[in-house]
Enzyme design. Structure first.
Site, PDB file in Angstrom:
ATOM      1  N   ARG A  47     -25.482  49.077  11.159  1.00  0.00           N
ATOM      2  CA  ARG A  47     -25.079  48.960  12.567  1.00  0.00           C
ATOM      3  C   ARG A  47     -23.571  49.093  12.760  1.00  0.00           C
ATOM      4  O   ARG A  47     -22.784  48.310  12.236  1.00  0.00           O
ATOM      5  CB  ARG A  47     -25.545  47.612  13.126  1.00  0.00           C
ATOM      6  CG  ARG A  47     -25.315  47.500  14.626  1.00  0.00           C
ATOM      7  CD  ARG A  47     -25.771  46.149  15.184  1.00  0.00           C
ATOM      8  NE  ARG A  47     -25.542  46.100  16.621  1.00  0.00           N
ATOM      9  CZ  ARG A  47     -24.369  45.869  17.180  1.00  0.00           C
ATOM     10  NH1 ARG A  47     -23.305  45.658  16.413  1.00  0.00           N
ATOM     11  NH2 ARG A  47     -24.243  45.863  18.489  1.00  0.00           N
ATOM     12  N   TYR A 105     -35.996  60.352  25.492  1.00  0.00           N
ATOM     13  CA  TYR A 105     -37.456  60.332  25.434  1.00  0.00           C
ATOM     14  C   TYR A 105     -38.078  61.232  26.483  1.00  0.00           C
ATOM     15  O   TYR A 105     -37.397  61.748  27.361  1.00  0.00           O
ATOM     16  CB  TYR A 105     -37.981  58.900  25.581  1.00  0.00           C
ATOM     17  CG  TYR A 105     -37.953  58.363  26.999  1.00  0.00           C
ATOM     18  CD1 TYR A 105     -36.763  57.997  27.614  1.00  0.00           C
ATOM     19  CD2 TYR A 105     -39.135  58.234  27.735  1.00  0.00           C
ATOM     20  CE1 TYR A 105     -36.753  57.512  28.916  1.00  0.00           C
ATOM     21  CE2 TYR A 105     -39.118  57.751  29.042  1.00  0.00           C
ATOM     22  CZ  TYR A 105     -37.918  57.385  29.623  1.00  0.00           C
ATOM     23  OH  TYR A 105     -37.909  56.922  30.910  1.00  0.00           O
ATOM     24  N   GLU A 156     -33.161  57.476  43.519  1.00  0.00           N
ATOM     25  CA  GLU A 156     -34.518  57.712  43.008  1.00  0.00           C
ATOM     26  C   GLU A 156     -35.175  56.360  42.778  1.00  0.00           C
ATOM     27  O   GLU A 156     -34.574  55.324  43.047  1.00  0.00           O
ATOM     28  CB  GLU A 156     -34.479  58.538  41.720  1.00  0.00           C
ATOM     29  CG  GLU A 156     -33.713  57.873  40.589  1.00  0.00           C
ATOM     30  CD  GLU A 156     -33.719  58.663  39.289  1.00  0.00           C
ATOM     31  OE1 GLU A 156     -34.535  59.586  39.127  1.00  0.00           O
ATOM     32  OE2 GLU A 156     -32.915  58.334  38.410  1.00  0.00           O
ATOM     33  N   HIS A 212     -21.058  51.020  16.104  1.00  0.00           N
ATOM     34  CA  HIS A 212     -21.209  51.799  17.342  1.00  0.00           C
ATOM     35  C   HIS A 212     -21.013  53.308  17.193  1.00  0.00           C
ATOM     36  O   HIS A 212     -21.826  54.074  17.676  1.00  0.00           O
ATOM     37  CB  HIS A 212     -20.279  51.258  18.430  1.00  0.00           C
ATOM     38  CG  HIS A 212     -20.677  49.900  18.942  1.00  0.00           C
ATOM     39  ND1 HIS A 212     -20.624  48.768  18.158  1.00  0.00           N
ATOM     40  CD2 HIS A 212     -21.139  49.498  20.141  1.00  0.00           C
ATOM     41  CE1 HIS A 212     -21.035  47.720  18.865  1.00  0.00           C
ATOM     42  NE2 HIS A 212     -21.356  48.132  20.075  1.00  0.00           N
ATOM     43  N   LYS A 248     -32.495  61.629  30.051  1.00  0.00           N
ATOM     44  CA  LYS A 248     -33.655  60.733  29.958  1.00  0.00           C
ATOM     45  C   LYS A 248     -33.460  59.826  28.745  1.00  0.00           C
ATOM     46  O   LYS A 248     -34.038  60.041  27.673  1.00  0.00           O
ATOM     47  CB  LYS A 248     -34.963  61.533  29.889  1.00  0.00           C
ATOM     48  CG  LYS A 248     -36.165  60.709  30.334  1.00  0.00           C
ATOM     49  CD  LYS A 248     -37.336  61.591  30.702  1.00  0.00           C
ATOM     50  CE  LYS A 248     -38.610  60.819  30.978  1.00  0.00           C
ATOM     51  NZ  LYS A 248     -38.535  59.792  32.003  1.00  0.00           N
ATOM     52  N   ARG A 252     -36.510  69.656  28.613  1.00  0.00           N
ATOM     53  CA  ARG A 252     -35.681  68.537  29.079  1.00  0.00           C
ATOM     54  C   ARG A 252     -35.339  67.595  27.921  1.00  0.00           C
ATOM     55  O   ARG A 252     -34.230  67.067  27.836  1.00  0.00           O
ATOM     56  CB  ARG A 252     -36.382  67.777  30.207  1.00  0.00           C
ATOM     57  CG  ARG A 252     -35.489  66.726  30.838  1.00  0.00           C
ATOM     58  CD  ARG A 252     -36.106  66.087  32.064  1.00  0.00           C
ATOM     59  NE  ARG A 252     -37.311  65.343  31.750  1.00  0.00           N
ATOM     60  CZ  ARG A 252     -38.114  64.782  32.652  1.00  0.00           C
ATOM     61  NH1 ARG A 252     -37.828  64.897  33.938  1.00  0.00           N
ATOM     62  NH2 ARG A 252     -39.198  64.118  32.289  1.00  0.00           N
ATOM     63  N   LEU A 276     -32.693  61.566  37.594  1.00  0.00           N
ATOM     64  CA  LEU A 276     -33.353  62.380  36.575  1.00  0.00           C
ATOM     65  C   LEU A 276     -33.982  63.592  37.270  1.00  0.00           C
ATOM     66  O   LEU A 276     -34.670  63.421  38.286  1.00  0.00           O
ATOM     67  CB  LEU A 276     -34.452  61.565  35.880  1.00  0.00           C
ATOM     68  CG  LEU A 276     -35.122  62.323  34.739  1.00  0.00           C
ATOM     69  CD1 LEU A 276     -34.251  62.283  33.495  1.00  0.00           C
ATOM     70  CD2 LEU A 276     -36.501  61.769  34.431  1.00  0.00           C
TER      71      LEU A 276
END
Ligand code: PDD
Length: 291
Positions: free
Chosen positions: A100, A33, A181, A102, A148, A52, A205
């Site tokens: 579903r 995201y 961070e 993995h 991210k 990014r 990040l």
């Protein structure tokens, strides 16, 4: 104010925007995201955020053809609906919908792009100077913090712990020793006039606001040392601030209940905030002229 969303090729009121229950973003947090700040309808450092986003997607092996162009068109459509607002643009790319299981779906499915635009009022001078309280917590995250990823459980639990202790941000430290961070920000300290922050790499990040802040520091001729620092150095710092898209450059004026400096933004933080703000204003007026 009506908020708008984009999903599966359509812009619609946020309350009508839906995804399949088997979207892998929902099932597994299998997505990446971005959050981008809009100043008067202009997305700040947009190209860097989109680059990014593409890097994050590539790192988790999501192949989204023309992601950057598509995201720009989506942003235009959302901004047109909302007008010249101060807001936050959110993009999410998930691996798509499949029963579903993995491993990656076979046959491959198309990734999904989701976007929302929400109002976010510009910060006031008072907010910029008064800053926030933070607590120090153990960094319990994985070794790919440069991605991210939407999977934010450790960050959410850390932010929640901060809130429950009357603070806003959690400053994370590996083994409670090396500061990496914030749960949703990068962290800087000022030590005898020198700016320090953790270098980019797998533990943090690479924040866009961090990058802009380092450019502001360079333009001010400040000395910068991108070397990890300890919790002890954090506690002894002259100034502490966090950076992220929503908070810009935000002083930490209380750490674990102890006042930092004189309890307001320190002199170097203020200088950086000023340069940062004028860079924002420059970019926004330049881009709105070209719109
Ligand atoms: N978070 N580190 C982490 C873990 C973050 O989540 C963020 C931003 C940053 C700062 O990145 P940038 O300067 O590019 O915003 C650093 C956003 C704001 C969020 O998750 O809402």
């Amino acid at each position: 104010m009506q908020r708008w969303a984009y999903v599966d090729g359509t812009v619609l009121p946020i309350e009508d925007a839906k995804v399949n229950v088997e979207d892998r973003g929902l099932q597994f947090g299998d997505g990446v995201y971005e959050v981008i700040r809009l100043y008067q309808g202009v997305p700040f450092t947009f190209d860097r955020h989109l680059a990014r986003l593409q890097r994050s997607a590539a790192k988790i092996r999501i192949d989204f053809p023309n992601l950057i162009e598509t995201a720009k068109q989506v942003a235009d459509a959302l901004i047109q609906k909302s007008g010249e607002i101060d807001g936050a643009l959110y993009f999410q790319v998930t691996r798509g919908t499949a029963p579903r299981n993995h491993p990656f779906p076979i046959p491959a499915v198309s990734p999904r792009l989701i976007a929302t635009l929400s109002p976010l009022p510009a910060l006031t001078q008072e907010q910029r100077w008064s800053g926030i309280a933070a607590i120090v917590l153990a960094d319990e995250r994985w070794l790919h913090c440069d991605i991210k990823a939407t999977d934010l459980l450790p960050n959410i639990l850390a932010r929640q712990a901060a809130i429950e202790q009357g603070a806003e941000e959690a400053i994370l430290a590996r083994d409670f020793r090396i500061v990496t961070e914030g749960a949703s920000s990068n962290v800087f300290i000022v030590q005898s006039g020198v700016l320090r922050t953790h270098p980019d790499g797998p533990f943090i990040l690479p924040g866009i606001t961090k990058e802009v802040t380092l450019e502001c520091a360079a333009s001010l001729g400040l000395q910068v040392d991108q070397r990890p620092f300890t919790v002890e150095e954090l506690r002894a710092a002259d100034e502490i601030f966090i950076t992220n898209t929503t908070h810009e450059i935000c002083p930490v004026t209380q750490l674990d209940g102890v006042v930092v400096g004189n309890g307001t933004a320190g002199p170097i933080t203020r200088q950086l905030q000023e340069v940062f703000l004028s860079r924002c204003q420059q970019e926004v007026s330049l881009l709105s002229q070209h719109a």
